[in-house]
Design a protein around this motif. Sequence first.
Motif, short mmCIF file in Angstrom:
data_model
loop_
_atom_site.label_atom_id
_atom_site.label_comp_id
_atom_site.label_asym_id
_atom_site.label_seq_id
_atom_site.Cartn_x
_atom_site.Cartn_y
_atom_site.Cartn_z
N GLU A 94 0.85 11.43 -3.73
CA GLU A 94 -0.29 10.54 -3.53
C GLU A 94 -0.82 10.05 -4.86
N ARG A 95 -1.16 8.77 -4.90
CA ARG A 95 -1.76 8.20 -6.10
C ARG A 95 -2.76 7.13 -5.69
N ILE A 96 -3.68 6.83 -6.59
CA ILE A 96 -4.65 5.76 -6.36
C ILE A 96 -3.98 4.46 -6.79
N PRO A 97 -3.74 3.53 -5.86
CA PRO A 97 -3.00 2.33 -6.23
C PRO A 97 -3.85 1.34 -7.02
N THR A 152 -5.81 7.00 4.24
CA THR A 152 -6.14 5.61 3.90
C THR A 152 -5.36 4.69 4.83
N GLY A 175 -1.80 4.04 3.63
CA GLY A 175 -1.06 5.29 3.76
C GLY A 175 -0.68 5.58 5.20
N GLY A 216 -8.41 -4.19 -1.84
CA GLY A 216 -7.25 -3.96 -2.68
C GLY A 216 -6.77 -5.27 -3.26
N HIS A 268 0.16 5.80 -0.91
CA HIS A 268 -1.27 5.94 -0.72
C HIS A 268 -1.58 7.21 0.06
N TYR A 275 0.25 -1.34 -9.24
CA TYR A 275 1.54 -0.68 -9.04
C TYR A 275 2.42 -0.69 -10.28
N ARG A 316 -9.06 -0.66 6.44
CA ARG A 316 -10.01 0.41 6.10
C ARG A 316 -11.18 0.43 7.07
#
Length: 288
Positions: free
Chosen positions: A133-136, A108, A111, A10, A104, A139, A58
């Motif tokens: 929920e969203r794919i970061p 994940t 999240g 990330g 998140h 931002y 992760r």
Amino acid sequence: MHSIDLTYMGSGIHEELIAHVADQEGYFEDEGVHVALRDGAVWKIERVRAGVTIGLGRTLLSRLTDGIQWTALAVNTHRPLFWFLGANGVQSMDDLRGRRLAIHGARTAPGVFGRIVLRKHGLDPDRDLECVERIPGDYQMDLRRLRDGSIDAAYVGSTLAPEQVANEEGFSVLCWVGDHFQIPTVGLVVDPARISLDDPALQALVRANKRALKTIAEQPSLAVKYITSMLGRLTSEEAEQHYERYVRPYFNSDGRVDLKVAQLGVAAVATELGIPVGTADQMYLPAL
């Protein structure tokens, strides 16, 4: 010269700062290793296994759910750099009840950390608020949606500095995850089935990483310079405040793990996922 791939999961100084310092200060070259820094944010875990990765969160989830024997050789910090930002009258974590939170995914690592912190504030993320929920990315879309009122709060990472954004946009910093939940989240971790722990390139990478950690601890002005370059919205003074609040007190200077903190964090993650801990906390032993 040896060569090795290093993948971050990330964007933001949480994952990128130490590798960036090691690269810019020539530490990789000094150690005789060519490091290809790769963006693996959307890679499947099988592709991540081919190299070393910075993302301890992760890989911990992967070890818990997939059984991959990820092994950490260095831990940069035990304090996840994620924050809850509120708008539209949301000024505290209690105000999140019944509101819309961009966050998140529940499976994940960020999240999971966020859900653990919500529960610590007495909020059930599945019942007490609406988790969107969203794919970061960086931002910026979260900030846009906070402005237009389509969400009431957002769970954001270290591509921005929360206090600066809150002051500029009229938002509220609800809490920092690192104040409420600790677990090793960034460092150097590898799958020994793919890269031997005594691989010369890997060991050179570990030495350079530890040297960069020592640099940001002992040379604050240099660290602030790099934070300013990576967080382009900050003045030097704001970057110094960010460093003093979130980096200097909590980033290790030697890459070592606090095993007790790690064990408690892993247990909390396993509980949130509803799975046994198993031997997952043993992934940190080489970083002792």
